[in-house]
Design a protein around this motif. Structure first.
Motif, short mmCIF file in Angstrom:
data_model
loop_
_atom_site.label_atom_id
_atom_site.label_comp_id
_atom_site.label_asym_id
_atom_site.label_seq_id
_atom_site.Cartn_x
_atom_site.Cartn_y
_atom_site.Cartn_z
N GLY A 190 0.87 -1.18 0.00
CA GLY A 190 0.00 0.00 0.00
C GLY A 190 0.90 1.22 0.00
O GLY A 190 2.06 1.13 -0.41
N ILE A 191 0.37 2.34 0.48
CA ILE A 191 1.19 3.55 0.55
C ILE A 191 1.71 3.69 1.98
O ILE A 191 0.93 3.61 2.93
CB ILE A 191 0.36 4.76 0.13
CG1 ILE A 191 -0.09 4.48 -1.30
CG2 ILE A 191 1.16 6.06 0.26
CD1 ILE A 191 -0.71 5.56 -2.04
N TYR A 192 3.01 3.86 2.07
CA TYR A 192 3.64 3.89 3.39
C TYR A 192 3.78 5.31 3.91
O TYR A 192 4.04 6.24 3.14
CB TYR A 192 5.04 3.26 3.31
CG TYR A 192 5.00 1.76 3.10
CD1 TYR A 192 5.04 0.90 4.18
CD2 TYR A 192 4.90 1.23 1.82
CE1 TYR A 192 4.99 -0.47 3.99
CE2 TYR A 192 4.85 -0.14 1.62
CZ TYR A 192 4.90 -0.98 2.70
OH TYR A 192 4.85 -2.33 2.52
N ALA A 193 3.63 5.45 5.23
CA ALA A 193 3.81 6.74 5.88
C ALA A 193 5.28 7.14 5.83
O ALA A 193 5.62 8.31 5.72
CB ALA A 193 3.33 6.67 7.31
N ALA A 194 6.16 6.18 5.91
CA ALA A 194 7.61 6.40 5.78
C ALA A 194 8.18 5.11 5.22
O ALA A 194 7.47 4.11 5.13
CB ALA A 194 8.22 6.71 7.15
N SER A 195 9.42 5.15 4.83
CA SER A 195 10.01 3.96 4.23
C SER A 195 9.85 2.75 5.15
O SER A 195 10.13 2.84 6.34
CB SER A 195 11.50 4.23 3.97
OG SER A 195 12.13 2.99 3.75
N PRO A 196 9.39 1.62 4.60
CA PRO A 196 9.21 0.43 5.43
C PRO A 196 10.52 -0.01 6.08
O PRO A 196 10.52 -0.58 7.17
CB PRO A 196 8.70 -0.64 4.46
CG PRO A 196 8.67 -0.03 3.12
CD PRO A 196 8.97 1.42 3.22
N ARG A 197 11.63 0.31 5.44
CA ARG A 197 12.92 -0.06 6.03
C ARG A 197 13.19 0.73 7.31
O ARG A 197 13.94 0.32 8.16
CB ARG A 197 14.05 0.15 5.01
CG ARG A 197 14.35 -1.14 4.24
CD ARG A 197 15.44 -0.95 3.21
NE ARG A 197 14.87 -0.47 1.95
CZ ARG A 197 15.40 0.46 1.19
NH1 ARG A 197 16.50 1.06 1.56
NH2 ARG A 197 14.82 0.82 0.06
N LYS A 198 12.55 1.92 7.40
CA LYS A 198 12.71 2.71 8.63
C LYS A 198 11.52 2.51 9.56
O LYS A 198 11.19 3.37 10.38
CB LYS A 198 12.86 4.18 8.27
CG LYS A 198 14.14 4.47 7.50
CD LYS A 198 14.28 5.96 7.21
CE LYS A 198 15.43 6.23 6.26
NZ LYS A 198 15.15 7.32 5.33
N GLY A 199 10.81 1.40 9.33
CA GLY A 199 9.69 1.08 10.22
C GLY A 199 8.38 1.73 9.85
O GLY A 199 7.42 1.69 10.61
N GLY A 200 8.32 2.36 8.65
CA GLY A 200 7.07 3.00 8.23
C GLY A 200 5.99 1.95 7.96
O GLY A 200 6.28 0.86 7.49
N GLU A 201 4.75 2.32 8.30
CA GLU A 201 3.65 1.37 8.10
C GLU A 201 2.73 1.84 6.99
O GLU A 201 2.73 3.02 6.62
CB GLU A 201 2.86 1.22 9.41
CG GLU A 201 3.67 0.45 10.43
CD GLU A 201 2.90 0.20 11.70
OE1 GLU A 201 1.73 0.61 11.79
OE2 GLU A 201 3.50 -0.43 12.59
#
Ligand code: GLU
Length: 372
Positions: A180-191
């Protein structure tokens, strides 16, 4: 769960027709298995009374395999050639997968210019509506032999975003490789953001640019597509096409993808036919036709046209005037001015004799008409 507790149900509970875009990244691996899994989901959606148009990429990838190209070609003609080769296999795969569920399919190739042309737009619309009448699931792709917009640019995102208006769909689904669209990069823990109510704000934030990676660009393109769909009051769901059962569960399962809501829900046809496009002519209708049109959801027949003004072509917006000369409706006209002059006041059999063919018995189809 009750409606008010579950925004997805509230907004998606009444979906009747959905445009589902399958991105090239989704079909980059295991294309046959994935298309089979979509077909099984589509069969369930249709049991629930939902009609579907698929906008599918994937032709270039399949063409590369068929032509034994190890890397994506850099020259455009070779990419177009790969698309032309791969399109055959892409369609064969959809045909096979849908046939297993007794669902007929159809290939519809088009370009952005076709959607810009009033005539092509209307003819496409009527073709697609006729396919729905026969229970067909159309599979749309850009005609990559003649246009390269979606190869260079958005992997069919733009085409998909303009398809809800074409077929009066009430949901756009963009299947991609991300969840989906992430609030922040998933690598930095964004959901994954579950719900977006301010699409324009999100688009502005994304274009300020977090990172310029491929995934970011793809998601930014999804948000732009959602902006386009939102202009027609249509919500967009961005979800993973890799997740099994995504289409079967997307309407209920709140953990699937990002739902981007328009600021106002669909009053779309009225908006774009009556307010969005400049009329190119006017039809004076008979008293009988005026009565049937204002009373119900009916088409305007040639027999109901008393006279026509203006140099309109097929697909243009025309004003409909009552016998007193007042405008009471607008619609997309199925015949150009020159043809209409010959057939006004005639029945369908006479129309065919005069014109030598029969494309539409109606002058303005009821789905192409809004009363004011
Ligand atoms: N129309 C193209 C396709 O179906 C777009 C995707 C791409 O550029 O890879 O493959």
């Amino acid at each position: 769960m009750k409606n008010q507790e579950n925004p997805r149900r509230q907004f998606l509970g009444n979906v009747r027709r959905a445009v589902i875009k399958v991105g090239a990244s989704v079909l980059a691996e295991l294309p046959v298995a994935r298309i089979r899994s979509f077909a099984a989901d589509l069969a369930l959606l249709r049991e629930g009374g939902i009609e579907v148009v698929i906008v599918s990429s994937g032709s270039i990838g399949m063409g590369m395999t068929r032509l034994d190209l190890k890397r994506r070609p850099r020259q455009m003609p070779l990419l177009q050639a790969a698309a032309a080769v791969g399109q055959v296999e892409l369609m064969a795969t959809y045909e096979d997968a849908l046939r297993a569920h007794r669902i007929p399919t159809a290939q519809v190739l088009l370009t952005g210019r076709d959607l810009d042309s009033p005539e092509h737009f209307l003819r496409l619309r009527h073709t697609l509506m006729s396919l729905f009448d026969y229970g067909v699931v159309p599979v749309v792709n850009e005609n990559d032999s003649v246009a390269v917009d979606e190869i260079v640019g958005s992997d069919n995102d733009l085409l998909a975003a303009r398809t809800p208006r074409l077929v009066e769909a009430d949901l756009l689904v963009m299947l991609t490789a991300a969840e989906g669209i992430y609030a922040a990069s998933p690598r930095k823990g964004g959901e994954v953001i579950a719900l977006v109510t301010e699409i324009d704000e999100l688009a502005a934030r994304i274009s300020e640019g977090i990172s310029r990676g491929r995934v970011q660009r793809s998601l930014a393109s999804k948000v732009r597509a959602a902006q386009t769909a939102a202009q027609d009051g249509v919500p967009t769901l961005v979800a993973s096409g890799i997740r099994p059962g995504v289409l079967a569960n997307m309407l209920d399962d709140e953990t699937i993808g990002t739902l981007l809501l328009p600021s106002r829900l669909r009053r779309s046809r009225k908006q774009w036919i009556a307010e969005g496009l400049a009329p190119r002519g006017a039809l004076h209708v008979t008293a009988d036709a005026h009565r049937t049109l204002v009373e119900g959801h009916r088409s305007l027949q040639a027999a109901g046209v008393a006279s026509a003004e203006g140099g309109f072509g097929v697909g243009d917006v025309v004003r409909l005037l009552d016998p007193g000369g007042s405008e009471f409706a607008r619609g997309l006209v199925s015949h150009g001015a020159a043809d209409l002059q010959q057939v006004q006041g005639k029945d369908p059999v006479e129309m065919e004799q005069i014109l030598g063919f029969r494309h539409s018995d109606e002058v303005v189809r009821r789905d192409d008409l809004v009363t004011l």
